[in-house]
Design an enzyme around this catalytic site. Structure first.
Site, PDB file in Angstrom:
ATOM      1  NE  ARG A  65      26.267 -15.040  23.505  1.00  0.00           N
ATOM      2  CZ  ARG A  65      27.469 -14.909  23.543  1.00  0.00           C
ATOM      3  NH1 ARG A  65      28.218 -14.741  24.749  1.00  0.00           N
ATOM      4  NH2 ARG A  65      28.120 -15.053  22.510  1.00  0.00           N
ATOM      5  CG  HIS A 154      28.908 -12.317  16.891  1.00  0.00           C
ATOM      6  ND1 HIS A 154      30.104 -11.792  16.291  1.00  0.00           N
ATOM      7  CD2 HIS A 154      29.287 -12.214  18.253  1.00  0.00           C
ATOM      8  CE1 HIS A 154      31.150 -11.795  17.065  1.00  0.00           C
ATOM      9  NE2 HIS A 154      30.500 -11.869  18.411  1.00  0.00           N
ATOM     10  CG  HIS A 182      28.917  -8.169  16.324  1.00  0.00           C
ATOM     11  ND1 HIS A 182      27.885  -8.041  17.116  1.00  0.00           N
ATOM     12  CD2 HIS A 182      30.008  -8.312  17.024  1.00  0.00           C
ATOM     13  CE1 HIS A 182      28.075  -8.136  18.566  1.00  0.00           C
ATOM     14  NE2 HIS A 182      29.489  -8.512  18.673  1.00  0.00           N
ATOM     15  N   GLY A 184      33.410  -6.225  17.598  1.00  0.00           N
ATOM     16  CA  GLY A 184      33.564  -5.837  19.248  1.00  0.00           C
ATOM     17  C   GLY A 184      34.908  -6.582  19.579  1.00  0.00           C
ATOM     18  CG  ASN A 185      37.133  -7.845  23.310  1.00  0.00           C
ATOM     19  OD1 ASN A 185      38.265  -7.868  22.609  1.00  0.00           O
ATOM     20  ND2 ASN A 185      36.867  -7.816  24.477  1.00  0.00           N
ATOM     21  NE  ARG A 215      37.268 -15.617  19.541  1.00  0.00           N
ATOM     22  CZ  ARG A 215      36.168 -15.243  19.707  1.00  0.00           C
ATOM     23  NH1 ARG A 215      35.673 -14.733  18.421  1.00  0.00           N
ATOM     24  NH2 ARG A 215      35.635 -15.545  20.766  1.00  0.00           N
ATOM     25  CG  LEU A 257      40.653  -0.332  17.029  1.00  0.00           C
ATOM     26  CD1 LEU A 257      41.099  -1.334  16.008  1.00  0.00           C
ATOM     27  CD2 LEU A 257      39.469   0.289  16.666  1.00  0.00           C
ATOM     28  NE  ARG A 258      38.664   1.498  23.929  1.00  0.00           N
ATOM     29  CZ  ARG A 258      37.850   1.280  25.175  1.00  0.00           C
ATOM     30  NH1 ARG A 258      36.944   1.957  25.810  1.00  0.00           N
ATOM     31  NH2 ARG A 258      37.747  -0.097  25.643  1.00  0.00           N
ATOM     32  N   GLY A 304      31.410  -2.581  20.133  1.00  0.00           N
ATOM     33  CA  GLY A 304      32.510  -1.657  20.730  1.00  0.00           C
ATOM     34  C   GLY A 304      33.148  -1.001  19.305  1.00  0.00           C
ATOM     35  CB  VAL A 305      35.517  -1.930  16.872  1.00  0.00           C
ATOM     36  CG1 VAL A 305      36.192  -1.076  15.785  1.00  0.00           C
ATOM     37  CG2 VAL A 305      36.448  -2.399  18.156  1.00  0.00           C
ATOM     38  N   GLY A 306      32.583  -1.195  16.013  1.00  0.00           N
ATOM     39  CA  GLY A 306      31.707  -0.298  15.212  1.00  0.00           C
ATOM     40  C   GLY A 306      31.066   0.688  15.426  1.00  0.00           C
ATOM     41  CD  GLU A 355      25.616  -9.828  21.276  1.00  0.00           C
ATOM     42  OE1 GLU A 355      26.310  -9.046  21.497  1.00  0.00           O
ATOM     43  OE2 GLU A 355      25.977 -10.976  20.916  1.00  0.00           O
TER      44      GLU A 355
END
Ligand code: AMP
Length: 371
Positions: A65, A154, A182, A184-185, A215, A257-258, A304-306, A355
């Site tokens: 990657r 991404h 997407h 996530g973090n 960010r 987010l949690r 993660g969040v999605g 990914e």
């Protein structure tokens, strides 16, 4: 079935996954490389440890990657000395991300001299965005001289998730328009038209667009001049403030987010506002990409969040019913693949991203290997 080793080298970590076809036969993460009390001294030791641990018999490729491929890398690329030099030349565009990938590539080429290696770029999927979608309205001379434009990131996730979304809905990916979210973090949105990216929310770096863990996402660039001239902050400090102390972290004091959801449930006003800003920004991008695409066949949440937060999915698409976007609360809570009611004009999906699997697939494509 060919075996492919996927390597994701960060500045202080290496994530790996060994595939046999689409099946994962080994995976792991080496962290805190080079840190005092860390597991290993450097990337060479980390990769050597990984290779000692896994069975490399029949390894047909190693896929790396790489975050930034600039304007020139528009697909997975077989690594040669020349490709390494070109990726090195892109370091100024991605000083935080590309050096780690280059170290991983260098060490893996030494340790696996007979195995072909492929670079898979986070930016490449967005090479199909038309010029008007990647050009900012600044001096052409400056933009060309300093390679200033939107690149987007991404890409492997947006490619994989948009294709999977079409498949889940029983449609041909080449005939399906999808908005992929997407979350996530890091977080980005993408408008995908028939399998090709036509708009995305990240830019020259992964900083703009959606609100992220640490960010800021989109801000008026004047904020930077103001913090420098009026508040007297040095540029490095402003950068850290926007990239590491911004986003949910900046607004709510926590980046996960949690934790934001827990604070919000306890009535914390900062966390409540942070959640609202986060979801509204997603809604703004969905609206924008509805306009870019004209016809949208699905909206897909991932990362993660999605994949995990029914609250974010519900709040970010609320009020869009007149546009044919509806979420069924029970399906949303259960996290079904399709969370809109049957017959919805624009189906809404939850599609786990992968990914590494996409990198393995693209590596095989670059080398014309069988899956
Ligand atoms: P990723 O970068 O895709 O691994 O996503 C990481 C982020 O997903 C974490 O920082 C969390 O904010 C978020 N996340 C993970 N699990 C959950 C969950 N059950 N509910 C809400 N957010 C979650």
């Amino acid at each position: 079935m060919s075996r492919v080793l996927v390597l994701n080298s960060g500045s202080s970590s290496v994530k790996y996954r060994l595939f046999d076809g689409t099946e994962t036969v080994a995976k792991g993460l080496v962290e805190r490389i080079g840190e005092s009390g860390g597991e290993v001294a450097d990337h060479r030791a980390a990769l050597q440890g990984i290779m000692d641990e896994i069975d490399l018999t029949g390894l047909a490729a190693a896929g790396h990657r790489v975050v930034h491929g600039g304007a020139e890398f528009t697909g997975p690329t077989v690594i040669t000395d020349e490709v390494v030099a070109r990726v090195e030349a892109l370091v100024p565009l991605a000083p935080l991300h590309n050096p780690a990938a280059l170290t991983g590539i260098e060490v893996a080429r030494k340790l696996l001299p007979d195995v072909p290696q492929v670079a898979v770029f986070d930016t490449a999927f967005h090479a199909t965005i038309p010029p008007e979608g990647v050009t900012w309205a600044i001096s052409r001379e400056l933009a060309e001289r300093w390679q200033i434009r939107r690149y987007g990131f991404h890409g492997t996730s947006h490619a994989y998730v948009s294709r999977r979304t079409a498949q889940v809905l029983g449609r041909d990916p080449a005939q399906t328009n999808v908005i992929t979210l997407h979350l996530g973090n890091g977080a980005s949105a993408c408008a995908v038209e028939g399998g090709r990216s036509v708009a995305t929310s990240m830019g020259m770096s992964p900083l703009p667009g959606l609100v992220m863990g640490t960010r800021s996402g989109d801000i008026d660039p004047t904020v930077i001049f103001h913090l420098h001239r009026v508040a007297g902050l040095p540029l490095d400090e402003i950068e850290t403030s926007l990239t590491r102390h911004g986003g949910l972290q900046g607004m709510a004091g926590v980046n996960d987010l949690r934790a934001v959801l827990d604070l919000r449930a306890a009535g914390d006003p900062d966390a409540t506002l942070a959640f609202d800003v986060y979801c509204r920004r997603i809604r703004e991008y969905v609206g924008s990409y509805l306009a870019v695409l004209g016809r949208v066949d699905a909206i897909a949440f991932t990362a993660g969040v999605g994949e995990n937060s029914a609250a974010v999915r519900a709040a970010s698409l609320s009020g869009l019913e007149p546009l044919g976007i509806v979420i069924d609360p029970e399906r949303n809570e259960r996290r079904d693949e399709v969370i809109s009611p049957p017959g919805a004009r624009i189906p809404v999906c939850v599609i786990p991203t992968d990914e590494e699997l996409e990198i393995a697939d693209q590596s095989r494509t670059a080398l014309s290997l069988d899956r």
